[in-house]
Design a protein around this motif. Structure first.
Motif, PDB file in Angstrom:
ATOM      1  N   ASN A  51       0.824  -1.212   0.000  1.00 49.03           N
ATOM      2  CA  ASN A  51       0.000   0.000   0.000  1.00 49.03           C
ATOM      3  C   ASN A  51       0.859   1.263   0.000  1.00 49.03           C
ATOM      4  N   ALA A  52       2.180   1.101   0.115  1.00 50.13           N
ATOM      5  CA  ALA A  52       3.057   2.277   0.066  1.00 50.13           C
ATOM      6  C   ALA A  52       4.414   1.858  -0.495  1.00 50.13           C
ATOM      7  N   ALA A  53       5.141   2.858  -1.008  1.00 47.68           N
ATOM      8  CA  ALA A  53       6.433   2.564  -1.640  1.00 47.68           C
ATOM      9  C   ALA A  53       7.478   2.167  -0.588  1.00 47.68           C
ATOM     10  N   PRO A  54       8.508   1.445  -1.003  1.00 46.96           N
ATOM     11  CA  PRO A  54       9.548   1.022  -0.057  1.00 46.96           C
ATOM     12  C   PRO A  54      10.276   2.198   0.566  1.00 46.96           C
ATOM     13  N   HIS A  55      10.569   2.107   1.860  1.00 43.16           N
ATOM     14  CA  HIS A  55      11.395   3.138   2.494  1.00 43.16           C
ATOM     15  C   HIS A  55      12.547   2.481   3.249  1.00 43.16           C
ATOM     16  N   LEU A  56      13.329   3.310   3.905  1.00 41.40           N
ATOM     17  CA  LEU A  56      14.564   2.824   4.512  1.00 41.40           C
ATOM     18  C   LEU A  56      14.346   1.732   5.562  1.00 41.40           C
ATOM     19  N   GLY A  57      13.229   1.846   6.319  1.00 43.55           N
ATOM     20  CA  GLY A  57      12.937   0.850   7.353  1.00 43.55           C
ATOM     21  C   GLY A  57      12.755  -0.534   6.733  1.00 43.55           C
ATOM     22  N   HIS A  58      12.048  -0.585   5.594  1.00 44.81           N
ATOM     23  CA  HIS A  58      11.847  -1.875   4.921  1.00 44.81           C
ATOM     24  C   HIS A  58      13.191  -2.473   4.523  1.00 44.81           C
ATOM     25  N   VAL A  59      14.025  -1.611   3.968  1.00 41.78           N
ATOM     26  CA  VAL A  59      15.327  -2.057   3.474  1.00 41.78           C
ATOM     27  C   VAL A  59      16.146  -2.678   4.603  1.00 41.78           C
ATOM     28  N   TYR A  60      15.985  -2.132   5.799  1.00 40.85           N
ATOM     29  CA  TYR A  60      16.787  -2.608   6.941  1.00 40.85           C
ATOM     30  C   TYR A  60      16.434  -4.055   7.282  1.00 40.85           C
ATOM     31  N   SER A  61      15.133  -4.385   7.309  1.00 43.56           N
ATOM     32  CA  SER A  61      14.719  -5.776   7.562  1.00 43.56           C
ATOM     33  C   SER A  61      15.368  -6.707   6.537  1.00 43.56           C
ATOM     34  N   ALA A  62      15.325  -6.285   5.259  1.00 42.60           N
ATOM     35  CA  ALA A  62      15.843  -7.141   4.184  1.00 42.60           C
ATOM     36  C   ALA A  62      17.368  -7.253   4.257  1.00 42.60           C
ATOM     37  N   GLU A  87       0.124  -8.898  -0.315  1.00 43.97           N
ATOM     38  CA  GLU A  87      -0.705  -8.153  -1.261  1.00 43.97           C
ATOM     39  C   GLU A  87      -2.196  -8.156  -0.957  1.00 43.97           C
ATOM     40  N   HIS A  88      -2.612  -8.956   0.032  1.00 45.15           N
ATOM     41  CA  HIS A  88      -4.052  -9.007   0.306  1.00 45.15           C
ATOM     42  C   HIS A  88      -4.429  -8.115   1.483  1.00 45.15           C
ATOM     43  N   GLY A  89      -5.728  -8.071   1.763  1.00 45.57           N
ATOM     44  CA  GLY A  89      -6.185  -7.405   2.992  1.00 45.57           C
ATOM     45  C   GLY A  89      -6.821  -6.055   2.747  1.00 45.57           C
ATOM     46  N   MET A  90      -7.398  -5.553   3.845  1.00 48.01           N
ATOM     47  CA  MET A  90      -8.174  -4.320   3.800  1.00 48.01           C
ATOM     48  C   MET A  90      -7.316  -3.115   3.413  1.00 48.01           C
ATOM     49  N   LYS A  91      -6.080  -3.069   3.949  1.00 51.02           N
ATOM     50  CA  LYS A  91      -5.189  -1.932   3.655  1.00 51.02           C
ATOM     51  C   LYS A  91      -4.998  -1.762   2.155  1.00 51.02           C
ATOM     52  N   VAL A  92      -4.709  -2.873   1.506  1.00 59.57           N
ATOM     53  CA  VAL A  92      -4.424  -2.823   0.068  1.00 59.57           C
ATOM     54  C   VAL A  92      -5.709  -2.547  -0.707  1.00 59.57           C
ATOM     55  N   GLN A  93      -6.794  -3.207  -0.261  1.00 67.13           N
ATOM     56  CA  GLN A  93      -8.081  -2.969  -0.921  1.00 67.13           C
ATOM     57  C   GLN A  93      -8.430  -1.479  -0.859  1.00 67.13           C
ATOM     58  N   GLN A  94      -8.232  -0.871   0.321  1.00 73.01           N
ATOM     59  CA  GLN A  94      -8.564   0.554   0.476  1.00 73.01           C
ATOM     60  C   GLN A  94      -7.601   1.452  -0.310  1.00 73.01           C
ATOM     61  N   ALA A  95      -6.309   1.094  -0.325  1.00 66.38           N
ATOM     62  CA  ALA A  95      -5.331   1.912  -1.054  1.00 66.38           C
ATOM     63  C   ALA A  95      -5.652   1.893  -2.546  1.00 66.38           C
ATOM     64  N   ALA A  96      -6.037   0.722  -3.062  1.00 62.42           N
ATOM     65  CA  ALA A  96      -6.359   0.614  -4.488  1.00 62.42           C
ATOM     66  C   ALA A  96      -7.596   1.469  -4.790  1.00 62.42           C
ATOM     67  N   LEU A  97      -8.585   1.389  -3.887  1.00 60.81           N
ATOM     68  CA  LEU A  97      -9.822   2.150  -4.069  1.00 60.81           C
ATOM     69  C   LEU A  97      -9.513   3.649  -4.111  1.00 60.81           C
ATOM     70  N   GLN A  99      -6.847   5.096  -4.997  1.00 63.47           N
ATOM     71  CA  GLN A  99      -6.115   5.491  -6.207  1.00 63.47           C
ATOM     72  C   GLN A  99      -6.909   5.211  -7.475  1.00 63.47           C
ATOM     73  N   GLY A 100      -8.103   4.662  -7.307  1.00 65.27           N
ATOM     74  CA  GLY A 100      -8.922   4.317  -8.467  1.00 65.27           C
ATOM     75  C   GLY A 100      -8.279   3.224  -9.304  1.00 65.27           C
ATOM     76  N   ALA A 101      -7.487   2.377  -8.667  1.00 67.89           N
ATOM     77  CA  ALA A 101      -6.797   1.306  -9.405  1.00 67.89           C
ATOM     78  C   ALA A 101      -7.367  -0.036  -9.005  1.00 67.89           C
ATOM     79  N   ALA A 102      -7.213  -1.018  -9.875  1.00 67.67           N
ATOM     80  CA  ALA A 102      -7.593  -2.383  -9.510  1.00 67.67           C
ATOM     81  C   ALA A 102      -6.539  -2.891  -8.532  1.00 67.67           C
TER      82      ALA A 102
END
Ligand code: MSP
Length: 568
Positions: A51-62, A87-97, A99-102
């Protein structure tokens, strides 16, 4: 047992800097006389929300997972590293909605961004799991059926508080009162601050409560590192009564997810779906791979409960072994403030790679970040640390001891044991002590999830070598007679050996810089392992194959200093 994995032990022997691998051979006798290959140990990163672009915190886990994986390879162990997107769940469903994206097209584009960032950072993943893939769908379906067959799922009426942002059900103790911007009283999660809503619906429930004793037994194996996080989980399990867990949502509310097997009016709870990605990466449910092997999961502290309570409980309920290790890290803040999309202070990892280079960013995050407490990112700190440790100390040392002015023949000189002047004895012993102890210290630090301390130890070794090189000043010894020439050669030999050791040990953290060091020293790729590698052997009266070997080509500065423009 087939899942016990090859726990090999790394030992540093009496000999200077000799690392010897002992333990499993990668095969095991299954008890019926049949010898089976042990499956590789699986390291995992969390899978990332799209639901959001990668940031530094994500990179640290990886990045932390990548270091564990690369270090294991350096010790001759075959391991896997999986990552992916959730990729599933309410967060993603709402983010897509919003942005008007599938949902599917949002997932594909953000998932690709994560892949690009990980490629830019050199994360050496062996698998990338997307929860929208058919193989994952199959794994979740089969896993659910197993839980159901074993009697861990029932239909019940779930009533409780739910945070959509965290995709989590909360107990009374996990919530606090707050007010929204319009002054209305609301309830929020204590941990994340996100608003929670009352939910009441018929759901499938998981018998989590029945697994509390088994979870407590698992905790006795100390599977969580660092210790403060183990204590947190111990408190949860000893002081709270675990309620059963709702593991489905009505499909009419949440359609973006995997349907419950045999009941398409329900969607599988996103955290059950997400956690099963680790099984998907292990090949589950393909019986030929065996359902599940030894695993180490890397994760941030915000998702500890899911990994330290729900995940082992799901595995135990399915008759599978719980995770071998959870390595938990704290968070990155940005100039003192928690990084968050809404505060617009998230640090873009791609921008950091451009400023600092791939290895510059890797080094800073691994060296400055401390898993047990939050760490702060600022460009000023990054610039000073990289200039001091990579450009000046490490790069300077490589530059000086390979410079044509001091080493015109551009080869490894010989070590002459009788050339050591009495005035140099103490310093020489100090340096040999580094060569003797550093591999074992790095080994212990990496295993204990203290990569920052491992890098600190290597930096300490670099500084000590620099001090030795400066005080012995081989450039002043040249032309001073045979004895002085012999000592100058010995100083150079020792310094090159120390650098070979640092380059070898730095490979998991900064593979590109380590490669550049080892290339310049003329060390071939097959000579870069920690298995059976000797350092400063010539000082032990042993032959050293590097003596007399030509240095590699000079390719310029190892790590150019960052100025305000490049690193500000
Ligand atoms: N999708 C879940 C994980 C499911 S795993 C079966 C999730 N995703 S996330 O994208 O929100 O977070 C992924 C990882 O990034 C977590 O380990 C989280 O702790 C980490 N970070 C997110 N922000 C962070 C910081 N500011 N600092 C360090 N890491 C943090 O949770």
């Amino acid at each position: 047992m087939w899942w016990a994995g090859s726990r090999r032990v790394l030992r540093s022997t009496q000999r200077s800097g000799l690392i010897q691998l002992s333990g499993g051979s990668g095969v095991t006798d299954s008890g019926d006389g049949e010898v089976k290959r042990l499956r590789p140990h699986l390291f995992t990163t969390p899978i990332f929300y799209v639901n959001a672009a990668p940031h530094l915190g994500h990179v640290y886990s990886a990045l932390q997972a990548d270091v564990q994986h690369r270090y294991a390879a350096l010790c001759g162990r075959e391991t896997w590293l999986s990552t992916g997107t959730d990729e599933h769940g309410m967060k993603v469903q709402q983010a897509a909605l919003a942005q008007g994206a599938a949902p599917h097209s949002l997932c594909s584009s953000v998932s690709m961004q994560f892949r690009s960032v990980f490629d830019a950072l050199g994360i050496s993943y062996t698998d990338f799991v997307r929860t929208s893939e058919p193989r994952h769908h199959l794994a979740v379906t089969r896993f659910w059926e197993t839980l159901a067959q074993r009697g861990y799922i029932y239909k019940g009426n779930y009533q409780g508080w739910y945070s959509t942002s965290d995709e989590a059900f909360l107990s009374e103790g996990q919530m606090a009162e707050s007010t929204d911007p319009s002054g209305n009283k609301i309830r929020v999660s204590v941990e994340s601050g996100h608003q929670v809503h009352w939910m009441s619906e018929e759901n499938y429930m998981f018998r989590l409560s029945s697994l509390q004793p088994a979870l407590l037994r698992w905790l006795q194996e100390d599977p969580i590192c660092p210790a403060p996080f183990l204590r947190v989980v111990r408190r949860w399990l000893e002081e709270e009564e675990l309620p059963d867990l709702s593991i489905s949502r009505q499909r009419e509310r949440l359609s973006w997810g995997i349907p419950v097997p045999n009941d398409p009016s329900h969607t599988v709870y996103v955290w059950l779906d997400a956690l099963v990605n680790y099984l998907t990466a292990a090949g589950y449910p393909d019986p030929s791979t065996g359902p599940w092997g030894p695993s180490t999961h890397l994760l941030g502290k915000d998702i500890l409960r899911f990994h330290a309570v729900y995940w082992p409980a799901f595995l135990l309920a399915a008759g599978l072994p719980p995770p071998q290790k959870l390595l938990v890290h704290s968070h990155w803040t940005c100039e003192g403030v928690k990084m968050s999309k809404s505060l617009r202070n998230v640090v873009d990892p791609m921008e950091c790679v451009r400023r600092y280079t791939r290895d510059g960013l890797r080094y800073f995050l691994l060296r400055h970040g401390a898993p047990e407490r939050d760490s702060d990112f600022s460009h000023q700190t990054a610039r000073s640390l990289l200039n001091a440790e990579l450009a000046d100390a490490l790069g300077g040392l490589l530059n000086r001891c390979t410079a044509p002015a001091i080493n015109p023949a551009q080869h490894w000189p010989r070590y002459h044991p009788t050339s050591v002047p009495p005035s140099a004895h103490a310093e020489l012993q100090g340096l040999l002590g580094v060569a003797q102890e550093l591999p074992a210290e790095v080994e212990t630090r990496v295993r204990n999830f203290q990569v920052n301390k491992a890098l600190e130890a290597v930096d300490g070794g670099v500084r000590r070598t620099n001090a030795f090189f400066h005080s012995q000043a081989p450039w002043k010894l040249r032309g001073g007679g045979a004895e002085q020439e012999a000592w100058a050669d010995s100083v150079l030999y020792l310094t090159l050996e120390a650098l070979r050791l640092f380059g070898t040990l730095l490979q998991p953290a900064v593979p590109g810089l380590a490669h550049a060091i080892l290339m310049r020293l003329g060390v071939d790729p097959w000579e870069r392992t920690l298995v059976g590698n000797w350092f400063v052997a010539a000082t032990q009266g042993e032959g050293c194959k590097f003596q007399g070997r030509p240095l590699g080509q000079d390719r310029g500065l190892l790590f150019p200093r960052l100025d305000e423009q490049r690193g500000a």
